[in-house]
Design an enzyme around this catalytic site. Structure first.
Site, PDB file in Angstrom:
ATOM      1  N   LYS A 104       8.290  -0.394  12.099  1.00  0.00           N
ATOM      2  CA  LYS A 104       8.726  -0.141  10.551  1.00  0.00           C
ATOM      3  C   LYS A 104       9.892   0.699  10.990  1.00  0.00           C
ATOM      4  O   LYS A 104      11.052   0.500   9.945  1.00  0.00           O
ATOM      5  CB  LYS A 104       7.865   0.441   9.746  1.00  0.00           C
ATOM      6  CG  LYS A 104       6.637  -0.640   9.353  1.00  0.00           C
ATOM      7  CD  LYS A 104       5.906  -0.068   8.318  1.00  0.00           C
ATOM      8  CE  LYS A 104       4.578  -1.087   7.861  1.00  0.00           C
ATOM      9  NZ  LYS A 104       3.980  -0.648   6.850  1.00  0.00           N
TER      10      LYS A 104
ATOM     11  N   HIS B 215      -4.821 -33.241  19.169  1.00  0.00           N
ATOM     12  CA  HIS B 215      -3.582 -33.748  19.743  1.00  0.00           C
ATOM     13  C   HIS B 215      -2.491 -33.230  20.439  1.00  0.00           C
ATOM     14  O   HIS B 215      -1.323 -33.671  20.657  1.00  0.00           O
ATOM     15  CB  HIS B 215      -3.094 -34.836  18.553  1.00  0.00           C
ATOM     16  CG  HIS B 215      -4.455 -35.650  18.026  1.00  0.00           C
ATOM     17  ND1 HIS B 215      -4.736 -37.041  18.586  1.00  0.00           N
ATOM     18  CD2 HIS B 215      -5.401 -35.573  17.278  1.00  0.00           C
ATOM     19  CE1 HIS B 215      -5.628 -37.656  17.842  1.00  0.00           C
ATOM     20  NE2 HIS B 215      -5.966 -36.579  17.149  1.00  0.00           N
TER      21      HIS B 215
ATOM     22  N   LYS C  23       0.966  -1.107  -0.021  1.00  0.00           N
ATOM     23  CA  LYS C  23      -0.083  -0.099   0.057  1.00  0.00           C
ATOM     24  C   LYS C  23       0.605   1.306  -0.115  1.00  0.00           C
ATOM     25  O   LYS C  23       0.695   2.160  -0.753  1.00  0.00           O
ATOM     26  CB  LYS C  23      -1.058   0.050   1.196  1.00  0.00           C
ATOM     27  CG  LYS C  23      -1.850   0.984   1.332  1.00  0.00           C
ATOM     28  CD  LYS C  23      -2.688   1.115   2.701  1.00  0.00           C
ATOM     29  CE  LYS C  23      -3.525   2.214   3.121  1.00  0.00           C
ATOM     30  NZ  LYS C  23      -4.344   2.147   4.076  1.00  0.00           N
TER      31      LYS C  23
ATOM     32  N   GLU D 250      -4.393  -6.531  15.719  1.00  0.00           N
ATOM     33  CA  GLU D 250      -4.055  -5.229  15.230  1.00  0.00           C
ATOM     34  C   GLU D 250      -5.150  -4.256  15.310  1.00  0.00           C
ATOM     35  O   GLU D 250      -4.766  -3.006  15.511  1.00  0.00           O
ATOM     36  CB  GLU D 250      -3.483  -5.326  13.460  1.00  0.00           C
ATOM     37  CG  GLU D 250      -2.713  -4.083  13.187  1.00  0.00           C
ATOM     38  CD  GLU D 250      -1.816  -4.507  12.003  1.00  0.00           C
ATOM     39  OE1 GLU D 250      -0.782  -5.402  11.818  1.00  0.00           O
ATOM     40  OE2 GLU D 250      -2.373  -4.077  11.006  1.00  0.00           O
TER      41      GLU D 250
ATOM     42  N   GLU E  68      10.665  -4.677   4.076  1.00  0.00           N
ATOM     43  CA  GLU E  68      10.538  -6.352   3.661  1.00  0.00           C
ATOM     44  C   GLU E  68      10.116  -6.459   2.417  1.00  0.00           C
ATOM     45  O   GLU E  68      10.945  -7.149   1.291  1.00  0.00           O
ATOM     46  CB  GLU E  68       9.602  -7.269   4.454  1.00  0.00           C
ATOM     47  CG  GLU E  68      10.136  -7.347   5.957  1.00  0.00           C
ATOM     48  CD  GLU E  68       9.555  -6.018   6.817  1.00  0.00           C
ATOM     49  OE1 GLU E  68       9.282  -5.250   6.332  1.00  0.00           O
ATOM     50  OE2 GLU E  68       9.460  -6.342   7.933  1.00  0.00           O
TER      51      GLU E  68
ATOM     52  N   GLY F 211      -4.769  -1.993   5.627  1.00  0.00           N
ATOM     53  CA  GLY F 211      -4.145  -3.244   4.985  1.00  0.00           C
ATOM     54  C   GLY F 211      -4.619  -4.721   5.277  1.00  0.00           C
ATOM     55  O   GLY F 211      -5.018  -5.433   4.459  1.00  0.00           O
ATOM     56  N   ARG F 212      -5.030  -4.696   6.709  1.00  0.00           N
ATOM     57  CA  ARG F 212      -5.735  -5.992   7.251  1.00  0.00           C
ATOM     58  C   ARG F 212      -7.023  -6.174   6.654  1.00  0.00           C
ATOM     59  O   ARG F 212      -7.748  -7.036   6.897  1.00  0.00           O
ATOM     60  CB  ARG F 212      -5.689  -5.912   8.686  1.00  0.00           C
ATOM     61  CG  ARG F 212      -6.226  -4.736   9.259  1.00  0.00           C
ATOM     62  CD  ARG F 212      -6.019  -5.023  10.690  1.00  0.00           C
ATOM     63  NE  ARG F 212      -6.314  -3.873  11.404  1.00  0.00           N
ATOM     64  CZ  ARG F 212      -5.626  -2.618  11.660  1.00  0.00           C
ATOM     65  NH1 ARG F 212      -4.464  -2.382  10.744  1.00  0.00           N
ATOM     66  NH2 ARG F 212      -6.240  -1.698  12.454  1.00  0.00           N
TER      67      ARG F 212
HETATM   68  C1  G6Q Z   1      -2.387  -3.667   8.103  1.00  0.00           C
HETATM   69  C2  G6Q Z   1      -0.957  -3.218   8.710  1.00  0.00           C
HETATM   70  C3  G6Q Z   1       0.133  -3.863   8.179  1.00  0.00           C
HETATM   71  C4  G6Q Z   1       0.573  -3.518   6.491  1.00  0.00           C
HETATM   72  C5  G6Q Z   1       2.036  -4.198   6.255  1.00  0.00           C
HETATM   73  C6  G6Q Z   1       2.334  -3.948   4.963  1.00  0.00           C
HETATM   74  O1  G6Q Z   1      -3.373  -3.293   8.549  1.00  0.00           O
HETATM   75  O2  G6Q Z   1      -0.975  -1.773   8.299  1.00  0.00           O
HETATM   76  O3  G6Q Z   1       0.040  -5.080   8.531  1.00  0.00           O
HETATM   77  O4  G6Q Z   1      -0.546  -4.291   6.041  1.00  0.00           O
HETATM   78  O5  G6Q Z   1       2.826  -3.223   7.263  1.00  0.00           O
HETATM   79  O6  G6Q Z   1       2.383  -2.630   4.527  1.00  0.00           O
HETATM   80  P1  G6Q Z   1       2.316  -1.994   2.834  1.00  0.00           P
HETATM   81  O7  G6Q Z   1       1.159  -2.746   2.184  1.00  0.00           O
HETATM   82  O8  G6Q Z   1       2.169  -0.618   3.040  1.00  0.00           O
HETATM   83  O9  G6Q Z   1       3.564  -2.572   2.445  1.00  0.00           O
END
Ligand code: G6Q
Length: 553
Positions: free
Chosen positions: A518, A398, A219, A367, A225, A281-282
């Site tokens: 981050k 189990h 986003k 989150e 990463e 994001g989530r």
């Molecule tokens: C979700 C968070 C987090 C995010 C990641 C990736 O709600 O904000 O999990 O999705 O850190 O972020 P980017 O999509 O910006 O790389």
């Protein structure tokens, strides 16, 4: 970006949780019911198992094996009303900036709105733009699937690798696992998320770069990463294809809100799929973040999934609390969290395809509701989101179920099962479901000393074998696992999370703790990579660890 004048959202004042009349009534009520045993509740009311249920959209929710009475549920519903739920639901669906700390609307519901509907953000209908992107995704996904999108060397794409992390990974990954049975057998879909190079190496192992497409999802386009993995992927591709840079356009597409960042990376912005800052994001895998999933299952099935989301959105918006599936789940969660002081909740899907669902829910709920201040920024005086965990049944039986049955902690559980199997193979499905049902029965009713005695268990062993029962469970029975029912299931938990947040009075849509994470590594990275020993100014533990790592790396 600062909010536009007058656009800030200010919900009507709601008293702190402890001061709401329904919460106070629930406290008194709790003292009356806290010791009641499910065994007695079922004996007193033989109709309980049919009454404390709700059904909609092919989902049957049985909450009768919870430590509640009809009065508990009424009081909890009153609490939701006193928390301003109706107003907050209208504000969310109406595009108001209910993510107060980022001053953004929260419109994942717009991602699945029907083409002819209207959802306004600052007076502009966002639905046509959502469908324009969905059409763009469908066109691209179809070309990859039918082989008309060719790689640089003229060969068709056989492997799709999603690069992303957090919300840009867990959603598509969970849904791909869930819908694997619907995916094209001609394509391999893999995911790279971790900064650990092992993730990259394993995901690309054995793949031919000429047949591989990378879908880079970020986003912000600032995530360490993802950008590191995308850069490594670009190097891997160019090394495999003789260094021709124009190959990037055939083998990389991007999903982002950051057009400049994407262009700078070298991806043709014609191959960029946008989304918007009003999608968290989530909450994003039904946006373009789901592109790799759409390539795997096809646009038609992706749209079926969106229809499932939409149906649950409508159910949530229109159904009175007593029969509202997401709201009921949230009310139960609040009951255990704020009255029984349960610290965790287990989510136990009895379907192997849902193996990543608990991990997905961990992000969604923890989150969203892992917050310590209210909407006005004041510290809350009550517990907020619980720890979510779980694994598919029957495997967990189990392993960790022992602690749920006989440990000292109260762990409410959601059991999720499907009536029709995807693979009607021998007796497998009946055995699977028999286990689900048996577990909820055993957790509720346990096994008493008398029962053990009657079964001939020696006296010395009886204390060890007694299962007290009274362990609460909720059972969600769904007709069949399909793209549509998966959409409903995810929306069920999305809205559950929202209702909890409304009752707790928090912002479920920001994630400042994640943002802090981050930033943190940025300071240490140059200290690890420096040629000469850096002067370290951390605490003595971190300093020593850095020195040791530098010696041994
Ligand atoms: C979700 C968070 C987090 C995010 C990641 C990736 O709600 O904000 O999990 O999705 O850190 O972020 P980017 O999509 O910006 O790389």
């Amino acid at each position: 970006m600062p909010p536009e004048p007058g656009a800030a959202y200010a919900p009507s004042a709601v008293p702190p949780l402890h001061e709401r009349p329904a919460f106070q009534a629930l406290r008194t009520h709790f003292e009356k019911v806290r010791e009641l045993h499910l065994k007695d509740l079922f004996q007193q009311d033989p109709g309980r198992g049919a009454q404390l249920t709700a059904e909609a959209l092919g989902f049957y929710l049985d909450y009768s094996k919870n430590r509640v009475t009809a009065e508990t549920m009424d009081l909890l519903a009153r609490l939701a009303e006193e928390s301003g739920l109706a107003e907050r639901v209208a504000a969310m669906f109406g595009g108001e900036r209910i993510n107060v700390s980022e001053q953004r609307p929260v419109l994942h519901v717009a991602l699945r709105a029907s083409r002819d509907s209207q959802i306004l953000v600052d007076g502009r209908n966002v639905v046509p733009e959502v469908h324009r992107v969905l059409d763009q995704m469908a066109e691209f996904a179809s070309r990859v699937r039918d082989g008309s999108w060719l790689g640089q060397t003229g060969r068709r794409i056989r492997n799709v690798i999603n690069i992303g992390i957090g919300g840009s990974d867990l959603g598509p990954m969970m849904a791909y696992e869930a819908l694997r049975d619907y995916a094209s057998p001609d394509l391999t879909l893999r995911f790279i998320s971790n900064i650990d190079a092992s993730d990259f190496v394993e995901a690309t192992r054995g793949l031919d770069p000429g047949e591989t497409l990378f879908v880079v999802c970020s986003k912000s386009w600032h995530t360490l990463e993802t950008l590191t993995n995308a850069t490594t992927a670009r190097d891997w591709l160019l090394a495999g294809l003789g260094g021709e840079r124009q190959a990037i356009a055939r083998h990389f597409v991007a999903v982002s809100t950051n057009q400049e960042g994407v262009a700078e990376f070298g991806i043709d912005t014609a191959n960029m799929f946008p989304f918007w800052d009003w999608v968290g994001g989530r909450y994003s895998y039904d946006s373009a973040i789901g592109l790799s999933l759409m390539i795997a299952i096809g646009p038609e099935r992706f749209r079926e999934m969106l229809a499932g989301f939409r149906a649950m959105d409508e159910h949530f918006r229109m159904t009175p609390l007593a029969k509202n599936l997401p709201a009921l789940l949230a009310l139960l969660a609040v009951w255990y969290d704020n009255f029984f002081a349960a610290e965790t909740v287990a989510v136990l899907p009895y379907d192997h395809y849902l193996s990543r669902f608990p991990a997905y829910l961990q992000q969604l709920e923890m989150e969203s509701n892992g917050k310590h201040v209210d909407l006005q920024g004041r510290p809350v005086d009550h517990q907020t989101g619980p720890i979510i965990w779980g694994q598919p049944g029957t495997n967990g039986q189990h392993a960790f179920y022992q602690l749920i049955h006989q440990g000292t902690k109260l762990i409410p559980c959601d059991f999720i099962g499907f009536c029709e199997p995807l693979h009607p193979l021998g007796r497998h499905h009946d055995l699977l479901m028999a286990n689900l049902l048996a577990q909820t029965e055993a957790l509720a009713f346990g096994r008493s000393a008398e029962e053990l005695r009657a079964a001939g268990v020696p006296e010395w062993q009886i204390p060890h074998r007694v299962c007290e029962g009274n362990r609460p469970t909720t059972t969600i029975l769904i007709d069949r696992l399909t793209p549509e029912s998966l959409g409903k299931l995810v929306a069920l938990y999305e809205h559950k999370t929202f209702v909890e947040g409304v009752i707790w009075g928090i912002d479920s849509f920001d994630q400042w703790g994640v943002e802090l994470g981050k930033l943190l590594a940025d300071r240490i990275t140059p200290e690890l990579e420096a040629k000469l020993d850096p002067s370290l100014k951390h605490d003595s533990s971190t300093n020593e660890l850095i020195r040791r790592y530098r010696r041994l790396r």
